[in-house]
Each structure stands twice: as structure tokens, then as C-alpha cells.
Design a protein around this motif. Structure first.
Motif, mmCIF file in Angstrom:
data_model
loop_
_atom_site.group_PDB
_atom_site.id
_atom_site.type_symbol
_atom_site.label_atom_id
_atom_site.label_comp_id
_atom_site.label_asym_id
_atom_site.label_seq_id
_atom_site.Cartn_x
_atom_site.Cartn_y
_atom_site.Cartn_z
ATOM 1 N N LEU A 72 0.851 -1.183 0.000
ATOM 2 C CA LEU A 72 0.000 0.000 0.000
ATOM 3 C C LEU A 72 0.889 1.236 0.000
ATOM 4 C CD1 LEU A 72 -2.829 1.292 0.312
ATOM 5 C CD2 LEU A 72 -2.565 0.980 2.790
ATOM 6 N N ILE A 73 0.589 2.194 -0.908
ATOM 7 C CA ILE A 73 1.447 3.367 -1.098
ATOM 8 C C ILE A 73 0.607 4.638 -1.003
ATOM 9 C CG2 ILE A 73 3.124 4.472 -2.632
ATOM 10 C CD1 ILE A 73 3.319 1.743 -4.103
ATOM 11 N N TYR A 74 1.165 5.641 -0.347
ATOM 12 C CA TYR A 74 0.484 6.928 -0.180
ATOM 13 C C TYR A 74 1.533 8.021 -0.346
ATOM 14 C CZ TYR A 74 -2.039 10.649 2.492
ATOM 15 O OH TYR A 74 -2.645 11.803 2.919
ATOM 16 N N LYS A 75 1.353 8.861 -1.380
ATOM 17 C CA LYS A 75 2.232 10.015 -1.571
ATOM 18 C C LYS A 75 1.503 11.268 -1.091
ATOM 19 C CE LYS A 75 5.137 8.823 -5.557
ATOM 20 N NZ LYS A 75 5.795 9.392 -6.743
ATOM 21 N N PRO A 76 1.972 11.908 -0.039
ATOM 22 C CA PRO A 76 1.296 13.125 0.415
ATOM 23 C C PRO A 76 1.434 14.240 -0.624
ATOM 24 C CG PRO A 76 3.396 12.863 1.549
ATOM 25 C CD PRO A 76 3.168 11.602 0.767
ATOM 26 N N PRO A 77 0.485 15.159 -0.655
ATOM 27 C CA PRO A 77 0.527 16.247 -1.643
ATOM 28 C C PRO A 77 1.506 17.348 -1.225
ATOM 29 C CG PRO A 77 -1.434 16.460 -0.293
ATOM 30 C CD PRO A 77 -0.755 15.180 0.146
ATOM 31 N N ILE A 78 2.785 16.978 -1.183
ATOM 32 C CA ILE A 78 3.862 17.897 -0.803
ATOM 33 C C ILE A 78 4.902 17.837 -1.911
ATOM 34 C CG2 ILE A 78 5.558 18.514 0.956
ATOM 35 C CD1 ILE A 78 3.897 16.860 2.960
ATOM 36 N N ALA A 79 4.947 18.855 -2.748
ATOM 37 C CA ALA A 79 5.738 18.805 -3.981
ATOM 38 C C ALA A 79 7.217 18.571 -3.729
ATOM 39 C CB ALA A 79 5.537 20.088 -4.779
ATOM 40 N N ASP A 80 7.742 19.096 -2.620
ATOM 41 C CA ASP A 80 9.180 18.975 -2.380
ATOM 42 C C ASP A 80 9.530 17.913 -1.339
ATOM 43 O OD1 ASP A 80 8.125 20.276 -0.221
ATOM 44 O OD2 ASP A 80 9.540 21.957 -0.216
ATOM 45 N N GLU A 81 8.601 17.002 -1.053
ATOM 46 C CA GLU A 81 8.889 15.917 -0.114
ATOM 47 C C GLU A 81 9.807 14.892 -0.793
ATOM 48 O OE1 GLU A 81 9.621 13.193 2.386
ATOM 49 O OE2 GLU A 81 8.602 15.022 3.076
ATOM 50 N N PRO A 82 11.068 14.750 -0.326
ATOM 51 C CA PRO A 82 12.027 13.873 -1.022
ATOM 52 C C PRO A 82 11.569 12.426 -1.134
ATOM 53 C CG PRO A 82 13.143 15.281 0.590
ATOM 54 C CD PRO A 82 11.669 15.437 0.828
ATOM 55 N N SER A 83 10.871 11.915 -0.113
ATOM 56 C CA SER A 83 10.486 10.502 -0.143
ATOM 57 C C SER A 83 9.454 10.203 -1.214
ATOM 58 C CB SER A 83 9.943 10.087 1.232
ATOM 59 O OG SER A 83 8.720 10.761 1.522
ATOM 60 N N ASN A 84 8.802 11.228 -1.773
ATOM 61 C CA ASN A 84 7.799 11.005 -2.811
ATOM 62 C C ASN A 84 8.406 10.566 -4.140
ATOM 63 O OD1 ASN A 84 5.479 11.454 -1.375
ATOM 64 N ND2 ASN A 84 5.159 13.548 -2.073
ATOM 65 N N VAL A 85 9.684 10.847 -4.344
ATOM 66 C CA VAL A 85 10.336 10.500 -5.605
ATOM 67 C C VAL A 85 10.904 9.090 -5.497
ATOM 68 C CG1 VAL A 85 12.173 11.096 -7.221
ATOM 69 C CG2 VAL A 85 10.884 12.910 -6.063
ATOM 70 N N VAL A 86 10.440 8.199 -6.368
ATOM 71 C CA VAL A 86 10.914 6.816 -6.391
ATOM 72 C C VAL A 86 11.958 6.687 -7.490
ATOM 73 C CG1 VAL A 86 10.286 4.406 -6.772
ATOM 74 C CG2 VAL A 86 8.749 5.912 -5.499
ATOM 75 N N PRO A 87 13.208 6.348 -7.161
ATOM 76 C CA PRO A 87 14.272 6.295 -8.166
ATOM 77 C C PRO A 87 14.091 5.119 -9.123
ATOM 78 C CG PRO A 87 15.070 5.489 -6.060
ATOM 79 C CD PRO A 87 13.688 6.003 -5.809
#
Length: 302
Positions: free
Chosen positions: A122-137
Motif C-alpha cells: 500500500l502506497i500513499y504520496k502526500p501532496p507535498i511537492a518537495d517531499e524527497p520521499s515522494n520521488v521513487v528512483p
């Protein structure tokens, strides 16, 4: 655990299966966008089950906590959330994930007669444009499934809403599952969250250069109820959530019926480890059983 009727498709569901041309497309490109496999009501029901999961509802708990378990808890804060084994812990979530049509689509794409669940996250990306953890390499899943014998494993990415680039949708590197690989070392057997993003970016570039092809990135634009599928060796990643609402999805990792544990040795002589290895039952010869129906339930058998 939810019981699965792994043999039944309705006439309408049979019309949702990939065509022969689409199976050939998957074999060439390493990804596929499905038809509408879940109704709006089913997605809404799944979303409600996810909400209850985040509120603490569990149908059962894992009997032990594997050492590399992804398991967001409120104390971790407003970062990208990952929670493994949701198909095991929540019957409400499993009701949607264990629909035979999902397994039947995967079986067509993998050209397999049987599909079992391997993992669900289960995955949840918060609506925070500069949150580093939101970017999956950039990465491919087979790297950290080195203890699995099959190269036909695949993943269904299931958003709980319309999903596009603004939300940070999953993005595929077209045809990368067919590349000859260079740069493999012990570090590549670790989950992408435990690896250096810059190294992963360099690894993608090196492999594209070695194969003499450009890096063609295809964002998956996925309407509600649809899902994308990708091959276990397809490079993929995702960008920031630049929208005003969370991006919620489930990665449903799937294995063909021939997949089994293999002893994959690292350079120091130890064996590559997957979380199942501390949870599932054992085969008669003592290996972890990746067909354990408690954790890896049957989804489809043709």
C-alpha cells in the motif's frame, strides 16, 4: 484469509483480457495498461478499506516482523507511506486484490497457466511537492527478488483514483526488460528505498548505453478502475506529487506458478534474503515455500 474462486470469469470479464496483439506488445515493451478491471463501486470500497487500515483496523497481524518490512506508522510523519502484506492483514483490501480477473490478465501477459500473489504494498504520496520521499528512483523489481527463480514475475499498479503525471504516477522505461544488464553487484539486491538514488540513476544510464538505446520514459496515465502491469525487469520509478491531494495506490506483485525459492549467493557467501523467508512454511527439503497459500494465495489457474 479471503477465499478465492480462481477458476471463474464472467463473460464480460473475459472481454477485459489482453488480446494477442497486447500480449505481444507487453513482451516487446515490458508494460501494459489494462481495461477497467474494477468498477467505481469496487474502487470506492477498496478506498474505504484502506482508510480503515490507516485508522488501525487489521483482520490479522503478521506472526512476526521480517527485518526488511516496509510498514508506515503515524509516528513516521507525512512522508511517502509503504505498507507490505496488506493482502494478508486486511480482508477488505484483499477482496479487491484477489479478484481472479487481475490474475487472469497477469497470466495472459506472463504466458503462464497459474498466478499467485507474491507481495502487496500500500502506497500513499502526500501532496507535498518537495517531499524527497515522494520521488521513487529508477529500479527494477527482480533485483530485490533475487531469491525467486522466475523471470516472468510482474506487478499490477492499482491507483485508487485517476492517476496522472501531476500526482506522480508510475513511469516505465520502455523496453528495458529486454536489456542485457551491466553493473550488477550485491547492492542491487536491496530494495530501492535502501539504495542511493544517484547510483540507481547512473545504473539506468549505464545499462541504456551498454544496450545502445535511448532511455524512453513512458508515464502511465491510469483512469480509476484501470491498472498498469509491468515486467519484473522493467525499469520504473515515479516523480513528486505536485497535486493538492494524496496519490494512493497498491503495488500488487505477482508470481507465475513455476516461481520458487532459489539460494542466490552474494559475494560474501551469504544468501540473498526476502521477507517471505522468515514467514512462509517450508518445503519438504527445507526451503521457504513461495506457494504458501497463507501469504502467497492462488489468484488464477487456467
Amino acid at each position: 484469509m479471503i477465499e478465492v474462486n480462481a477458476l471463474a470469469l464472467t463473460e464480460r470479464e473475459r472481454e477485459l483480457l489482453p488480446t494477442d496483439d497486447e500480449v505481444r506488445f507487453f513482451a516487446e515493451h515490458g508494460w501494459y495498461l489494462s481495461r477497467k478491471l474494477l468498477s467505481d463501486d469496487e474502487v470506492d470500497e477498496l478506498t474505504a478499506a484502506v482508510d480503515r487500515y490507516y485508522e488501525g483496523e487489521r483482520s490479522r497481524r503478521l506472526p512476526s516482523r521480517p527485518p526488511r518490512l516496509a510498514y508506515w506508522e503515524p509516528a513516521h510523519g507525512d512522508v511517502q507511506r509503504h505498507n507490505d502484506y496488506v493482502h494478508y492483514e486486511s480482508d477488505g483490501i484483499a477482496k479487491a486484490l484477489l479478484k481472479p480477473i487481475i490474475g487472469a490478465v497477469a497470466a495472459r501477459l506472463a504466458e503462464a497457466s497459474e498466478i499467485r500473489v507474491f507481495q502487496s504494498t500500500l502506497i500513499y504520496k502526500p501532496p507535498i511537492a518537495d517531499e524527497p520521499s515522494n520521488v521513487v528512483p529508477w529500479h527494477f523489481d527482480k533485483h530485490y527478488w533475487s531469491s525467486s527463480s522466475s523471470d516472468r514475475m510482474l506487478t499490477a499498479f492499482i491507483p485508487l483514483h485517476d492517476c496522472d503525471e501531476e500526482l506522480g504516477t508510475i513511469t516505465m522505461v520502455d523496453g528495458s526488460h529486454r536489456w542485457e544488464e551491466v553493473g550488477f553487484d550485491d547492492s542491487t539486491t536491496r530494495h530501492f528505498a535502501d539504495r542511493d538514488p544517484n547510483h540507481l540513476e547512473d545504473l539506468l544510464s549505464a545499462n541504456a548505453a551498454h544496450n545502445g538505446v535511448p532511455v524512453s520514459k513512458i508515464p502511465m496515465i491510469i483512469p480509476k478502475g484501470h491498472m498498469s502491469f509491468h515486467h519484473c525487469r522493467t525499469y520504473h520509478g515515479s516523480g513528486a506529487n505536485r497535486s493538492t491531494r494524496p496519490r494512493q495506490a497498491i503495488s500488487l506483485h505477482l508470481q507465475d506458478g513455476d516461481n520458487a525459492f532459489r539460494d542466490f549467493r552474494l559475494s560474501d557467501g551469504t544468501s540473498a534474503f526476502y521477507n517471505h523467508d522468515s514467514l512462509v512454511r517450508r518445503t519438504p527439503d527445507g526451503r521457504p515455500d513461495y506457494a504458501d497459500p497463507e501469504f502467497c494465495p492462488l489468484l488464477w489457474r487456467s
